[in-house]
Design a protein around this motif. Structure first.
Motif, PDB file in Angstrom:
ATOM      1  N   GLU A 175       0.896  -1.118   0.179  1.00 14.05           N
ATOM      2  CA  GLU A 175      -0.008   0.143   0.070  1.00 14.05           C
ATOM      3  C   GLU A 175       0.786   1.276  -0.042  1.00 14.05           C
ATOM      4  OE1 GLU A 175      -3.422   0.301  -0.028  1.00 14.05           O
ATOM      5  OE2 GLU A 175      -4.347  -1.651   0.260  1.00 14.05           O
ATOM      6  N   VAL A 176       2.178   1.306  -0.519  1.00 12.56           N
ATOM      7  CA  VAL A 176       2.939   2.285  -0.598  1.00 12.56           C
ATOM      8  C   VAL A 176       2.253   3.394  -1.187  1.00 12.56           C
ATOM      9  CG1 VAL A 176       5.384   3.128  -1.166  1.00 12.56           C
ATOM     10  CG2 VAL A 176       5.088   1.047  -0.026  1.00 12.56           C
ATOM     11  N   GLN A 177       1.794   3.164  -2.175  1.00 12.26           N
ATOM     12  CA  GLN A 177       1.143   4.192  -2.963  1.00 12.26           C
ATOM     13  C   GLN A 177      -0.349   4.263  -2.818  1.00 12.26           C
ATOM     14  OE1 GLN A 177       2.509   5.368  -6.806  1.00 12.26           O
ATOM     15  NE2 GLN A 177       4.491   4.145  -6.971  1.00 12.26           N
ATOM     16  N   THR A 178      -0.985   3.361  -2.525  1.00 16.01           N
ATOM     17  CA  THR A 178      -2.651   3.423  -2.672  1.00 16.01           C
ATOM     18  C   THR A 178      -3.128   3.629  -1.300  1.00 16.01           C
ATOM     19  OG1 THR A 178      -2.347   0.997  -2.343  1.00 16.01           O
ATOM     20  CG2 THR A 178      -2.805   1.687  -4.625  1.00 16.01           C
ATOM     21  N   GLY A 179      -2.264   3.608  -0.193  1.00 17.18           N
ATOM     22  CA  GLY A 179      -2.754   3.771   1.077  1.00 17.18           C
ATOM     23  C   GLY A 179      -3.446   5.094   1.480  1.00 17.18           C
ATOM     24  N   PHE A 180      -4.030   5.085   2.707  1.00 20.26           N
ATOM     25  CA  PHE A 180      -4.431   6.273   3.320  1.00 20.26           C
ATOM     26  C   PHE A 180      -5.432   7.308   2.604  1.00 20.26           C
ATOM     27  CE2 PHE A 180      -0.106   5.119   4.848  1.00 20.26           C
ATOM     28  CZ  PHE A 180      -0.248   5.183   6.175  1.00 20.26           C
ATOM     29  N   GLY A 181      -6.235   6.701   1.841  1.00 25.26           N
ATOM     30  CA  GLY A 181      -7.439   7.315   1.307  1.00 25.26           C
ATOM     31  C   GLY A 181      -7.279   7.499   0.030  1.00 25.26           C
ATOM     32  N   ARG A 182      -6.291   7.416  -0.603  1.00 30.34           N
ATOM     33  CA  ARG A 182      -5.792   7.797  -1.800  1.00 30.34           C
ATOM     34  C   ARG A 182      -6.719   7.455  -2.942  1.00 30.34           C
ATOM     35  NH1 ARG A 182      -2.623  11.000  -4.852  1.00 30.34           N
ATOM     36  NH2 ARG A 182      -1.500  11.987  -2.892  1.00 30.34           N
ATOM     37  N   PRO A 230      -5.359  -9.290   3.365  1.00 29.38           N
ATOM     38  CA  PRO A 230      -3.923  -9.630   3.581  1.00 29.38           C
ATOM     39  C   PRO A 230      -3.419 -10.170   4.656  1.00 29.38           C
ATOM     40  CG  PRO A 230      -4.073  -7.380   3.471  1.00 29.38           C
ATOM     41  CD  PRO A 230      -5.429  -7.787   3.312  1.00 29.38           C
ATOM     42  N   ASP A 231      -2.199 -10.813   4.715  1.00 27.33           N
ATOM     43  CA  ASP A 231      -1.625 -11.117   6.187  1.00 27.33           C
ATOM     44  C   ASP A 231      -0.595 -10.241   6.435  1.00 27.33           C
ATOM     45  OD1 ASP A 231      -2.696 -13.901   6.285  1.00 27.33           O
ATOM     46  OD2 ASP A 231      -1.737 -14.018   4.233  1.00 27.33           O
ATOM     47  N   ILE A 232       0.051  -9.358   5.406  1.00 26.15           N
ATOM     48  CA  ILE A 232       0.840  -8.154   5.819  1.00 26.15           C
ATOM     49  C   ILE A 232       0.295  -7.106   4.825  1.00 26.15           C
ATOM     50  CG2 ILE A 232       3.245  -7.651   5.930  1.00 26.15           C
ATOM     51  CD1 ILE A 232       4.154 -10.544   6.152  1.00 26.15           C
ATOM     52  N   VAL A 233       0.567  -5.989   5.700  1.00 23.90           N
ATOM     53  CA  VAL A 233       0.510  -4.829   4.840  1.00 23.90           C
ATOM     54  C   VAL A 233       1.562  -3.853   4.820  1.00 23.90           C
ATOM     55  CG1 VAL A 233      -1.042  -2.585   4.367  1.00 23.90           C
ATOM     56  CG2 VAL A 233      -2.168  -4.834   5.057  1.00 23.90           C
ATOM     57  N   THR A 234       2.068  -3.256   3.740  1.00 25.94           N
ATOM     58  CA  THR A 234       3.417  -2.495   4.080  1.00 25.94           C
ATOM     59  C   THR A 234       2.852  -1.092   3.359  1.00 25.94           C
ATOM     60  OG1 THR A 234       4.043  -3.099   1.696  1.00 25.94           O
ATOM     61  CG2 THR A 234       4.886  -4.202   3.743  1.00 25.94           C
ATOM     62  N   MET A 235       3.582   0.015   4.021  1.00 29.47           N
ATOM     63  CA  MET A 235       3.074   1.510   3.628  1.00 29.47           C
ATOM     64  C   MET A 235       4.188   2.325   3.763  1.00 29.47           C
ATOM     65  SD  MET A 235       0.664   1.561   6.994  1.00 29.47           S
ATOM     66  CE  MET A 235       0.208   0.199   6.661  1.00 29.47           C
ATOM     67  N   ALA A 236       4.315   3.551   3.139  1.00 29.14           N
ATOM     68  CA  ALA A 236       5.166   4.425   3.226  1.00 29.14           C
ATOM     69  C   ALA A 236       4.923   5.871   2.367  1.00 29.14           C
ATOM     70  CB  ALA A 236       6.448   4.129   2.488  1.00 29.14           C
ATOM     71  N   LYS A 237       5.505   6.493   1.612  1.00 36.95           N
ATOM     72  CA  LYS A 237       4.964   7.728   0.959  1.00 36.95           C
ATOM     73  C   LYS A 237       4.011   8.671   1.786  1.00 36.95           C
ATOM     74  CE  LYS A 237       6.192   5.953  -3.652  1.00 36.95           C
ATOM     75  NZ  LYS A 237       7.387   6.938  -3.679  1.00 36.95           N
ATOM     76  N   GLY A 238       2.857   8.649   1.335  1.00 33.50           N
ATOM     77  CA  GLY A 238       1.826   9.272   2.124  1.00 33.50           C
ATOM     78  C   GLY A 238       1.891   9.270   3.522  1.00 33.50           C
ATOM     79  N   ILE A 239       2.373   8.021   4.333  1.00 34.21           N
ATOM     80  CA  ILE A 239       2.139   8.000   5.532  1.00 34.21           C
ATOM     81  C   ILE A 239       2.384   9.329   6.646  1.00 34.21           C
ATOM     82  CG2 ILE A 239       4.430   7.196   5.705  1.00 34.21           C
ATOM     83  CD1 ILE A 239       3.573   4.984   7.746  1.00 34.21           C
ATOM     84  N   ALA A 240       3.415   9.974   6.020  1.00 37.44           N
ATOM     85  CA  ALA A 240       4.098  11.137   7.016  1.00 37.44           C
ATOM     86  C   ALA A 240       4.085  12.437   6.260  1.00 37.44           C
ATOM     87  CB  ALA A 240       5.333  10.962   7.473  1.00 37.44           C
ATOM     88  N   GLY A 241       3.448  12.299   4.882  1.00 39.26           N
ATOM     89  CA  GLY A 241       3.121  13.569   4.231  1.00 39.26           C
ATOM     90  C   GLY A 241       4.481  14.144   3.575  1.00 39.26           C
TER      91      GLY A 241
END
Length: 515
Positions: free
Chosen positions: A325-332, A347-358
């Protein structure tokens, strides 16, 4: 084929607390038609409408000259930095505010790329900035070996936004690192080694994630293995697909003969996954990585049931399923807070970055207690993961997403943008496909519609440069470099979308006139 009905989950509150005219406005404004009328007039006269107003006044640049900056960039920065420098004449960015950027000469740009979908709630959002300043005065850094309020508060807040049993959080510095750890956890938990990803995917540039990434532009001839890429279910350019396949306001223009409620293209692509299992993998696998919508691969959306059936097959072979979810997460994506929710999978694991902290460097992995327990058999340490600055900023980003209604704005403005881009596709034969969901890559593939062959790099660059010169910044991507990427800060308005559409239509027409 039944059409999926978009729905909102997790974040539905709408309303802005910001005062400037360039900021997010009340939802009622998003439905105004005046900007579209202005756009139509501009298309007829080939004159652009005025850029939407912004009453923010940037500071005057008084630092290093552009010439000196480029000398240092060429002399001391790694050559890859120059290779990735956009535009023939580089853009020298000096300051940002919400959806706007200013260069060192004071020229204002409408940012429709957001640092590759990273500036989620806007550049230097006033509330996020205030939180960052307050935390900086209090405590910059300690490692996670100490218990700090920002770390615990953020982990609780993030976990509350994910469904059970995804409740164990591990904080990192980037999406590549999060995906690295996801691979390690999957292998430790399952006792298996082999990973599966989709062709065209991008999961990071570290040595481990480079094996997952299935795009030759991002791969080096170094040892990495244990990863197999299966055919990407691309319903526009793949061998199968039609006009009812994907969960998007805009469908491909390919004809579709599927019976009601059945997607034959999906069956074919799942058949290819079965072939991959039968010919390229052992009987047991560690895991399967997939972005809910491919980012660098060109905003590829899959048939509606593809991930459901793929997850089932992976689990039958002992593997776990990882949602990148690096690009698709946080409501995008607009309809949901997480992209995987649009596929109705767990999913069993979710990964995220980019928009996580603006835009502040941060990433995260969220998994189940069982998978986390396998990781605890050894010791793993991250110096900056859980940094109090990062956690405070990320926490304020979650607050802003809720208070400013950015998920709802992504749905409304993103859907409007997609439907208007589809009109440009109908107008210009060189636009092959318009795809995306919400403000996650509402973009297009530059393929001639009949032959589905890509435009030349020179043609792509002509349009790209023209768009920048008229004051709009966008991105590029796709396996063959044939995609323009549109991933603006989630505070953009319909007036901004209208201005972008007018600029882009003019850029295409300029290219057509020069041919």
């Amino acid at each position: 084929m039944l059409k999926a009905v978009p729905r909102l989950t997790s974040v539905t509150h709408v309303g802005s607390r910001m005062s400037t005219t360039c900021n997010l406005v009340a939802l009622a404004k998003f439905h105004r038609a005046s900007g579209a009328a202005c756009q139509k007039a501009a298309h007829k006269s080939h004159d652009l409408p005025p850029m939407p107003p912004c009453d923010f006044k940037p500071l005057k640049h008084q630092g290093m000259s552009k010439q000196r900056m480029m000398e240092i960039r060429k002399l001391h920065c790694q050559p890859m930095t120059m290779k990735l420098t956009y535009y023939k004449s580089p853009v020298f960015i000096h300051q940002g505010h919400m959806q706007w950027l200013w260069n060192t000469d004071g020229k204002r740009y409408l940012d429709f790329f957001a640092g590759v979908a990273t500036v989620s709630v806007g550049h230097c959002h006033p509330k996020v900035t205030a939180v960052a300043v307050a935390q900086m005065k209090r405590l910059w850094h300690t490692t996670c070996i100490y218990v700090t309020p920002p770390l615990q508060e953020y982990c609780e807040k993030l976990a509350s936004l994910l469904p059970d049993p995804l409740k164990v959080v591990y904080l990192t510095n980037s999406g590549s690192e999060a995906n690295d750890l996801a691979m390690l956890m999957a292998r430790l938990h399952t006792g298996n080694h082999d990973m599966i990803s989709l062709r065209g995917s991008y999961h990071g540039g570290s040595p481990q994630t480079m094996a997952l990434t299935s795009n030759s532009a991002f791969k080096y001839p170094v040892a990495n293995g244990g990863c197999t890429a299966t055919m990407c279910p691309d319903v526009f350019r793949g061998p199968w697909g039609g006009s009812h396949c994907r969960d998007s306001p805009v469908q491909t223009i390919r004809t579709c003969d599927c019976p009601q409620g059945q997607c034959m293209a999906n069956d074919k692509y799942i058949g290819q996954l079965d072939e991959t299992f039968a010919t390229s993998l052992p009987s047991r696998v560690a895991g399967f990585f997939a972005e809910p919508i491919q980012g660098m691969g060109g905003a590829v959306q899959y048939p509606k049931d593809y991930l459901k059936q793929a997850y089932q097959r992976v689990r039958e072979r002992g593997g776990v399923c990882i949602a990148d979810e690096v690009q698709t997460g946080f409501g995008r994506t607009g309809s949901h807070f997480w992209g995987f929710q649009g596929h109705e999978v767990m999913p069993d694991i979710v990964t995220m970055a980019k928009g996580i902290a603006g835009g502040f460097p941060m990433g995260a992995l969220v998994t189940t207690p069982e998978i986390a327990a396998a990781f605890s058999k050894g010791a793993h340490f991250n110096t900056y993961g859980g940094n109090p600055m990062a956690c405070s900023i990320a926490s304020s980003v979650l607050d802003v997403i809720k208070e400013d209604g950015t998920q709802q704005n992504s749905l409304v403005v993103g859907t409007y943008l997609l439907t208007e881009l589809a009109k440009l596709r109908d107008k210009h034969e060189i636009i092959g496909d318009v795809r995306g969901k919400g403000l996650q890559n509402p973009g297009w593939r530059w393929w001639r519609q009949v032959s589905r062959t890509p435009l030349s790099p020179a043609a792509m660059n002509d349009i790209f440069e023209d768009t920048k010169d008229m004051g709009v910044l966008i991105g590029k991507g796709g396996v063959y470099g044939q995609n323009f990427r549109v991933q603006p800060p989630m505070c953009v308005t319909k007036d901004d979308a209208d201005y972008f559409l007018a600029v882009f239509d003019r850029s295409i027409q300029n290219y057509m006139d020069r041919r």
